[in-house]
Design a protein around this motif. Structure first.
Motif, PDB file in Angstrom:
ATOM      1  N   TYR A  99       0.864  -1.174   0.000  1.00 38.57           N
ATOM      2  CA  TYR A  99       0.000   0.000   0.000  1.00 38.57           C
ATOM      3  C   TYR A  99       0.905   1.229   0.000  1.00 38.57           C
ATOM      4  CZ  TYR A  99      -4.618   2.053   0.512  1.00 38.57           C
ATOM      5  OH  TYR A  99      -5.816   2.722   0.278  1.00 38.57           O
ATOM      6  N   ASN A 100       1.044   1.806  -1.183  1.00 41.61           N
ATOM      7  CA  ASN A 100       2.049   2.828  -1.500  1.00 41.61           C
ATOM      8  C   ASN A 100       3.395   2.134  -1.669  1.00 41.61           C
ATOM      9  OD1 ASN A 100       3.490   5.123  -2.031  1.00 41.61           O
ATOM     10  ND2 ASN A 100       3.195   6.077  -0.015  1.00 41.61           N
ATOM     11  N   ILE A 101       3.493   1.373  -2.736  1.00 42.26           N
ATOM     12  CA  ILE A 101       4.651   0.506  -2.949  1.00 42.26           C
ATOM     13  C   ILE A 101       5.939   1.306  -3.101  1.00 42.26           C
ATOM     14  CG2 ILE A 101       4.450   0.365  -5.473  1.00 42.26           C
ATOM     15  CD1 ILE A 101       5.142  -2.651  -5.182  1.00 42.26           C
ATOM     16  N   GLY A 102       5.852   2.535  -3.593  1.00 44.01           N
ATOM     17  CA  GLY A 102       7.053   3.343  -3.731  1.00 44.01           C
ATOM     18  C   GLY A 102       7.710   3.617  -2.385  1.00 44.01           C
ATOM     19  N   PHE A 103       6.899   3.820  -1.353  1.00 43.07           N
ATOM     20  CA  PHE A 103       7.428   4.044  -0.011  1.00 43.07           C
ATOM     21  C   PHE A 103       8.160   2.803   0.482  1.00 43.07           C
ATOM     22  CE2 PHE A 103       7.006   3.477   4.558  1.00 43.07           C
ATOM     23  CZ  PHE A 103       7.457   4.689   5.061  1.00 43.07           C
ATOM     24  N   ASP A 104       7.483   1.651   0.443  1.00 41.10           N
ATOM     25  CA  ASP A 104       8.086   0.418   0.968  1.00 41.10           C
ATOM     26  C   ASP A 104       9.300  -0.001   0.142  1.00 41.10           C
ATOM     27  OD1 ASP A 104       6.089  -0.599   3.173  1.00 41.10           O
ATOM     28  OD2 ASP A 104       4.857   0.089   1.521  1.00 41.10           O
ATOM     29  N   TRP A 105       9.213   0.159  -1.163  1.00 43.96           N
ATOM     30  CA  TRP A 105      10.336  -0.198  -2.041  1.00 43.96           C
ATOM     31  C   TRP A 105      11.567   0.632  -1.675  1.00 43.96           C
ATOM     32  CZ3 TRP A 105      10.216  -3.678  -6.291  1.00 43.96           C
ATOM     33  CH2 TRP A 105      11.368  -3.683  -7.079  1.00 43.96           C
TER      34      TRP A 105
END
Length: 218
Positions: A99-105
């Motif tokens: 959920y908001n993959i850019g953050f976790d990535w």
């Protein structure tokens, strides 16, 4: 669509933008859990303060120490997490999401946690904003529950979307494994089981990336 497995990743982070709490679940299209992990990253947890977004860092660390003492988490090095991810990739070939993959990535990259081994991926938040958030029922729920952003817009937080779908859920605990397993999996399941969702996501352009080929598979 053919059967897929999905890997949902969530992390709680430090003030220096690294992962302190890593959680992930592998689920099928019926939301059955095939594998899961929830660990505090050794060398980071207890050494670097949590991000203020989680609240007072000392209070957050004390919460996690209680979780650790209760046996609900273990300390593990990044190498252990990467071995687990490699085993998941080999066994299930899952589609990665967050959920908001850019953050976790980005935070995983900062921590040397390798999510790049998964060729198929998508942003669960973007999918929710395409399929669930625009609905009249969700917008009414936001008004009824006062789910608004600081700027006065309707919220699309995972906590609110999941609790709209399952009103029995309490407020999200903001711990990585539990957020992925109990909240984000509810959102994923609602989207992938909706027969109209694939067409909506394709129309929104989510299938244009080579990393989203799974959307085009029968």
């Amino acid at each position: 669509m053919k059967k897929h497995y999905y890997l949902i990743v969530d992390c709680e982070t430090t003030g220096d933008q690294r992962v302190a709490d890593f959680g992930a679940v592998v689920v099928d299209r019926n939301n059955k859990i095939a594998a899961s992990i929830g660990v505090l990253v050794s060398g980071i947890f207890g050494e670097t303060e949590f991000h203020w977004a989680l609240g007072n860092p000392k209070t957050t660390e004390a919460k996690y120490r209680r979780i650790l003492a209760a046996g609900q988490r273990a300390l593990a090095p990044v190498a252990y997490i990467n071995r687990w991810l490699a085993e998941v990739a080999a066994t299930y070939q899952p589609v990665l999401t967050a959920y908001n993959i850019g953050f976790d990535w980005g935070k995983c990259r900062n921590t040397d946690i390798d999510l790049g081994i998964f060729s198929q991926r998508f942003d669960l938040m973007m999918a929710a904003r395409t399929v669930i958030v625009p609905t009249e029922a969700y917008q009414n729920a936001c008004r009824e529950n006062d789910w608004f952003t600081a700027g006065g817009k309707l919220s699309s937080k995972a906590d609110h979307v999941a609790r709209f779908l399952d009103p029995t859920l309490p407020a999200e605990p903001h711990t990585a494994l539990e957020d992925a397993r109990d909240y984000e999996s509810v959102i994923l399941n609602a989207i992938i089981r909706d027969p109209k969702s694939r067409a909506q996501l394709i129309d929104a352009g989510m299938a244009r990336s080579p990393s989203a080929r799974w959307l085009l598979e029968k």
